[in-house]
Enzyme design. Structure first.
Site, PDB file in Angstrom:
ATOM      1  N   PRO A  52      10.608 155.317 108.492  1.00 34.99           N
ATOM      2  CA  PRO A  52       9.766 154.362 108.587  1.00 34.99           C
ATOM      3  C   PRO A  52      10.115 153.281 108.015  1.00 34.99           C
ATOM      4  CG  PRO A  52       8.808 156.189 107.354  1.00 34.99           C
ATOM      5  CD  PRO A  52      10.327 156.503 107.285  1.00 34.99           C
ATOM      6  N   ARG A 127       1.497 155.893 103.234  1.00 34.10           N
ATOM      7  CA  ARG A 127       2.143 154.809 103.937  1.00 34.10           C
ATOM      8  C   ARG A 127       2.999 155.521 104.860  1.00 34.10           C
ATOM      9  NH1 ARG A 127       4.437 150.503  99.698  1.00 34.10           N
ATOM     10  NH2 ARG A 127       5.695 149.845 101.725  1.00 34.10           N
ATOM     11  N   ARG A 132       5.881 157.979 110.862  1.00 33.45           N
ATOM     12  CA  ARG A 132       6.503 159.337 110.892  1.00 33.45           C
ATOM     13  C   ARG A 132       5.880 159.928 112.060  1.00 33.45           C
ATOM     14  NH1 ARG A 132       5.302 159.129 105.268  1.00 33.45           N
ATOM     15  NH2 ARG A 132       7.109 158.145 104.193  1.00 33.45           N
ATOM     16  N   ASP A 159      14.492 152.643 101.371  1.00 35.64           N
ATOM     17  CA  ASP A 159      15.024 152.293 100.193  1.00 35.64           C
ATOM     18  C   ASP A 159      15.502 153.173  99.225  1.00 35.64           C
ATOM     19  OD1 ASP A 159      12.378 153.091  99.419  1.00 35.64           O
ATOM     20  OD2 ASP A 159      11.576 151.278  98.630  1.00 35.64           O
ATOM     21  N   GLU A 244       2.846 165.821 102.272  1.00 38.11           N
ATOM     22  CA  GLU A 244       4.032 166.779 102.479  1.00 38.11           C
ATOM     23  C   GLU A 244       3.323 168.220 102.526  1.00 38.11           C
ATOM     24  OE1 GLU A 244       3.744 164.597  99.805  1.00 38.11           O
ATOM     25  OE2 GLU A 244       5.664 163.405  99.895  1.00 38.11           O
ATOM     26  N   HIS A 272      14.702 158.539  94.294  1.00 40.65           N
ATOM     27  CA  HIS A 272      13.542 157.445  94.974  1.00 40.65           C
ATOM     28  C   HIS A 272      13.631 155.909  94.330  1.00 40.65           C
ATOM     29  CE1 HIS A 272       9.202 156.661  95.707  1.00 40.65           C
ATOM     30  NE2 HIS A 272       9.332 157.380  96.667  1.00 40.65           N
ATOM     31  N   THR A 273      14.408 155.415  94.719  1.00 40.95           N
ATOM     32  CA  THR A 273      14.584 154.183  94.208  1.00 40.95           C
ATOM     33  C   THR A 273      13.866 153.015  95.159  1.00 40.95           C
ATOM     34  OG1 THR A 273      16.709 154.052  95.562  1.00 40.95           O
ATOM     35  CG2 THR A 273      16.869 154.272  93.330  1.00 40.95           C
TER      36      THR A 273
END
Lengths: 299, 299
Positions: A52, A127, A132, A159, A244, A272-273
């Site tokens: 997404p 979000r 998704r 990202d 999840e 997870h940046t």
């Protein structure tokens, strides 16, 4: 005809045969070796990656340099990019066509009332839910008409950072694989808790009571499992942090079904940046005077 | 021997010759085609990329996913990574060896008094000065003993984003190339100002009076030029924002020497990004209790 002439002729014939046979063998070897390489490439099970995405200054650099480069190197990726937008943007369309990857470009806007309001905490509203689900809808339709269910499904946010080994790990999943994720849940690494090689819980600081305390980047499933559970999807009305768990429960999974990957969950293969929002103080001053430094340029 | 037998023998011989010749031609074609591909790869002029780097949570993900993946796809890159550290770290050593790239791993620490103090503005002291100079020292030594000065030098910071086309642009530089950079100088795009295809100034908001108002990511030079000016380097005592100008003046260059790349400086091929520092609130709480979620793991 003289006997010597006959002998010479036979010798030449034998020589020609040897040369032709050798050449033919080498030629065939190259042909078969080449073909086997091609066969091997086409035999790799596809990983369908759903991403997404939304418009912001760093969208192009994030999608290009953090995701598309990794996917190009990993090979055997089909990239499903779903824009949170009421139309497909030229920026994303250009970017996708330049990757050389097989891809699907979709879009679906999140209605205003489902978006986080300025006074709400970042985690108040989930979000990428509709995006998704749109990716899942397309993928199920695609697989319905295909007779190949050897592939995998992975959700890759736009990202994060991805180690190439992650894709090798995904390709050895039977039904569902799980692994550590760095920089999520306010800790360095969130990861499954193992006992005797089996997953018995979650080493996380926030909401460890969840059935699946795993980030979106921390699992992948076989597409066969996805097709066996046509209703599994994401849901806007779940409590924060439960997307999840909701999806994995929808696939009929239990904690015990999870296959620990990344060397028994001891390796970090995904981060997870977030990209810092660029400082644009001077740009805003110029904008007020009617000037835009990126006029006519795609950033 | 009967005449028919002779005719049959000759026909067979001709057949064998045709087969052998065809096979040989095809075989040679494959051999030469393969060889030419290999030759082509070895003929690419090398781009020596100097990257100063320092320890932080996102160091590995930045270097791996923003830089090494791009360099692997671009090919023909020799990566010179210089750590701001009193020793080479295992993390960077492992990372480099896994890239499959030709690389050089160096280190030099910035002394405490040359580092920015907490009360100083981010731009008060230049960063990476000693590391870039160490990279230059190694490169000049390397080139001294080589008889190939066809390559290029580019400074790639460890958290920027690089479009693959950038490397094609660098490879067509004669002496010095220059192009736009996004998200630098508080604007969307800093770029050279062109008139009749020549660079006449700089379209930047901050310090446009500089001889070279260009970011470190916005130029590359031929290594021949570098070798012709053995004293050119960076200098800690320059005013803020003058590192690039100091180095380029050291190479004996003037504004008019700059070759505009990236379609006459109309394309963005490099983004001056920063990775957000991860939120580690829970990690700090755990640390106080003696627990580290990344214990024994490389993040």
């Amino acid at each position: 005809m003289h006997d010597e002439e006959m002998v010479g002729l036979r010798r030449k014939r034998r020589m020609a045969q040897v040369v032709s046979l050798t050449s033919a063998v080498i030629f065939l070897w190259i042909l078969l070796y080449g073909a086997s390489t091609v066969r091997h490439a086409s035999r790799i099970a596809l990983i369908y990656i759903v991403t997404p995405t939304y418009t912001r200054p760093s969208q192009k650099v994030d999608l290009t340099t953090r995701l598309s480069h990794a996917f190009q190197l990993a090979q055997g990726i089909h990239w499903i990019v779903v824009e949170d937008s009421d139309h497909k943007t030229t920026l994303v369309a250009n970017l996708l066509s330049r990757t050389g990857l097989p891809y699907t470009h979709l879009h679906i806007p999140t209605p205003g009332h489902m978006k986080r309001q300025p006074h709400e905490k970042p985690w108040a509203k989930p979000r990428g839910v509709l995006q998704r689900n749109e990716g899942l809808r397309w993928l199920r339709e695609e697989l319905q008409s295909s007779n190949n269910l050897d592939g995998f499904l992975y959700f890759a946010d736009d990202d994060n950072g991805y180690d190439l080994e992650l894709f090798d790990e995904i390709r050895i999943i039977k039904r569902v694989g799980v692994w550590p994720v760095a920089f999520v849940g306010e800790v360095m690494v969130e990861k499954p808790l193992l006992k005797d090689g089996k997953i018995v819980g979650w080493d996380v600081a926030i909401k460890p009571e969840r059935e699946f305390a795993v980030d979106m980047a921390g699992f992948a499933v076989s597409v066969k499992l996805l097709m066996d559970h046509p209703e599994a999807k994401f849901d806007f009305d779940q409590p924060p942090g439960y997307q999840e768990t909701y999806f994995l429960k929808g696939l009929g999974l239990k904690k015990e079904d999870m296959e620990p990957k990344a060397k028994n969950c001891t390796q970090v293969l995904v981060w997870h940046t977030k990209t810092k929002e660029p400082v644009l103080i001077q740009e805003k001053i110029l904008n007020r005077k009617g000037k835009h430094t990126d006029e006519g340029m795609e950033v």
